[in-house]
Design an enzyme around this catalytic site. Sequence first.
Site, PDB file in Angstrom:
ATOM      1  N   GLY A 122      11.882 -98.352  99.136  1.00 48.85           N
ATOM      2  CA  GLY A 122      11.751 -97.232 100.067  1.00 48.85           C
ATOM      3  C   GLY A 122      12.412 -95.961  99.563  1.00 48.85           C
ATOM      4  N   ARG A 123      13.635 -96.090  99.054  1.00 48.19           N
ATOM      5  CA  ARG A 123      14.373 -94.891  98.632  1.00 48.19           C
ATOM      6  C   ARG A 123      13.939 -94.397  97.255  1.00 48.19           C
ATOM      7  NH1 ARG A 123      17.257 -99.379  99.388  1.00 48.19           N
ATOM      8  NH2 ARG A 123      18.357-100.372  97.653  1.00 48.19           N
ATOM      9  N   GLU A 144      22.649 -96.705  99.719  1.00 47.80           N
ATOM     10  CA  GLU A 144      21.885 -97.903 100.069  1.00 47.80           C
ATOM     11  C   GLU A 144      21.679 -98.765  98.817  1.00 47.80           C
ATOM     12  OE1 GLU A 144      17.657 -98.054 101.784  1.00 47.80           O
ATOM     13  OE2 GLU A 144      18.818 -97.977 103.617  1.00 47.80           O
ATOM     14  N   HIS A 187      33.519 -72.629 102.755  1.00 43.96           N
ATOM     15  CA  HIS A 187      34.202 -72.161 103.962  1.00 43.96           C
ATOM     16  C   HIS A 187      34.398 -73.303 104.957  1.00 43.96           C
ATOM     17  CE1 HIS A 187      34.081 -67.982 102.679  1.00 43.96           C
ATOM     18  NE2 HIS A 187      32.966 -68.355 102.074  1.00 43.96           N
ATOM     19  N   GLU A 190      12.010 -97.452 114.743  1.00 38.98           N
ATOM     20  CA  GLU A 190      12.032 -96.015 115.050  1.00 38.98           C
ATOM     21  C   GLU A 190      10.667 -95.384 114.768  1.00 38.98           C
ATOM     22  OE1 GLU A 190      14.177 -97.689 113.194  1.00 38.98           O
ATOM     23  OE2 GLU A 190      16.236 -96.956 113.440  1.00 38.98           O
ATOM     24  N   LYS A 225      20.089-103.857 112.942  1.00 43.22           N
ATOM     25  CA  LYS A 225      18.724-103.834 113.488  1.00 43.22           C
ATOM     26  C   LYS A 225      18.518-105.010 114.446  1.00 43.22           C
ATOM     27  CE  LYS A 225      16.236-101.974 109.455  1.00 43.22           C
ATOM     28  NZ  LYS A 225      15.263-102.266 108.410  1.00 43.22           N
ATOM     29  N   LYS A 233       6.850 -98.134 104.742  1.00 38.83           N
ATOM     30  CA  LYS A 233       6.512 -99.168 103.767  1.00 38.83           C
ATOM     31  C   LYS A 233       6.128-100.463 104.492  1.00 38.83           C
ATOM     32  CE  LYS A 233       8.479-101.843 100.001  1.00 38.83           C
ATOM     33  NZ  LYS A 233       9.540-102.038  99.029  1.00 38.83           N
TER      34      LYS A 233
END
Length: 555
Positions: free
Chosen positions: A270-271, A356, A387, A214, A518, A208
């Site tokens: 973003g999400r 978030e 399990h 990253e 960050k 965005k």
Amino acid sequence: MTDPINPAATEAWAALSHHRSAFHASLRDLFHDDPQRADHMTYQVADLTVDLSKHLATSDTVSLLVDLANSTGVVQRFEAMCRGDRINSTEDRAVLHTALRRQRSDSLEVDGVDVVDQVHDVLDAMAALAQRVRTGQWIGFDGRPIDAVVNIGIGGSDLGPAMALRALEPHVIDGLSFAFVSNVDPVQMSQTLARLDPATTLFLVASKTFTTAETMANAQAARRWLVDAAGGDSSAVSKHFVALSTNAEAVADFGIDEANMFGFWDWVGGRYSMDSAIGLSIMIAIGPEAFGEMLDGFRAIDEYMAHTPLARNAIALSAMLGVWYRNFWHWPSHAVLPYAQLLDRFAAYLQQLDMESNGKRVRIDGEPVDYDTGPIVWGEPGTNGQHAFYQLLHQGTSPVPCDFIGMLNPPQGYDQPGDALAADQPTQHDQLFANMVAQSEALAFGKTASEVAADGVSAGLVSHKTFPGNRPSTTIVADHLTPRVLGQLIAFYEHRVFVQGTVWGVNSFDQWGVELGKVLAGRVLSELVDAEAPLGHDGSTNRLVERYRAARASR
Ligand code: F6P
């Protein structure tokens, strides 16, 4: 926007506190007293059947929770969001992911611009590119068609498309492979590139902001790999890189043609962005038509949310039951357990969507909350989780409300080894569904000490083998995991998060909590590479930096 209401100061909250202290009903009692309970509390939400009956709630609980939702303005805020009010006030932005799935014939003016037109212009451009790639007309630097698509992005620019590609695998076109690179750890990029031919690989740089460290590091690494393979010819970039972003300037600086940029807008968080240009990998994989069906699924839920009164609205009720457990039972976590291997990344996707959004400690007006907000969201597909961690779900000290998600039919395109069996022999899909149903039953009703003893269990083991029960869950069932159903599931959770965030009075659409790390990472990074830079951190941080410097120097 009006100030948020402090939910803990409302009459509804006080009434719920009182109700909680007097709440002694067990799920056994509730089902015994009302044999039709499952019918009363199962809701049809578009193609999703949502069973809320295994919750610790009487009709009084539900009406008090609805009172709380009403007193905190859930309906009004939902309307404000959908019409484009700037409800994300800490970033001064509208919140319009619902506009991403409006029909072409709709219109919605925000600041004098019809955002629905904008959305469809981008969808059309995405469809044109998707078709070129799918039909082999998009040609790489040596004249061969693309056979691999790599999405480079992180967080909301990765988790949604990565989850959806897995969920919709039976719908993915043959002959194209898809990969997602998110981590700045070079291992992920190098493992991915090792399997690919640069001349036939298309990179989608999804960001965005187009500044995320990253993603930029990974995009630069991919660019170097491509340009090297093209004999140093950087014009190859335009044939192999596409950008999905709101930041046209940064995209141009990277060297990506404006024609290869698919935009979106600051009103898409973003999400909440997987149905924007960020979903291009999904569209290439399943085709524009199936992508449109996924958008139809999102829209069906938006419409359900807009038109269903809170007292009958399963999304709002599911959200409010989450508030009930978080704030009145003080249970800190929420598990999402899909009994569908294809949904193996669904919980990871929801972690960002929920945590978030609602992992906040101040209200939207900056005032600290004095009640709990978003839970820890986690989960794994069944039956694997059974399990691993279900021991704690059944007998641990802090109950975990669970969402079970299952499909009535197995996905097409996979061998079902059981199909050859006689009709009364269980297939593997039968086993899968049986396990889901059994788990919700075991959590809800448990097994009492006297039932255990009646099985002949020795006295010393009775308490070990007793299941307390009374552990609530929602079960969501659909016929098939289609693009439409996937869109519905995601929108269901988007609006669930919205309702909870509204009740808690937090801004579900900012994420200031990711900033400090960050910034500090930038400072530490410069100290790692400059061995002479003075260190002014705490003792622990200084030692870690020094250790790394020593290792780096001896490499
Ligand atoms: O982690 C913070 C965050 O800003 C998320 O909200 C976002 O989804 C992610 O980083 C990626 O951001 P971008 O799409 O701008 O690269």
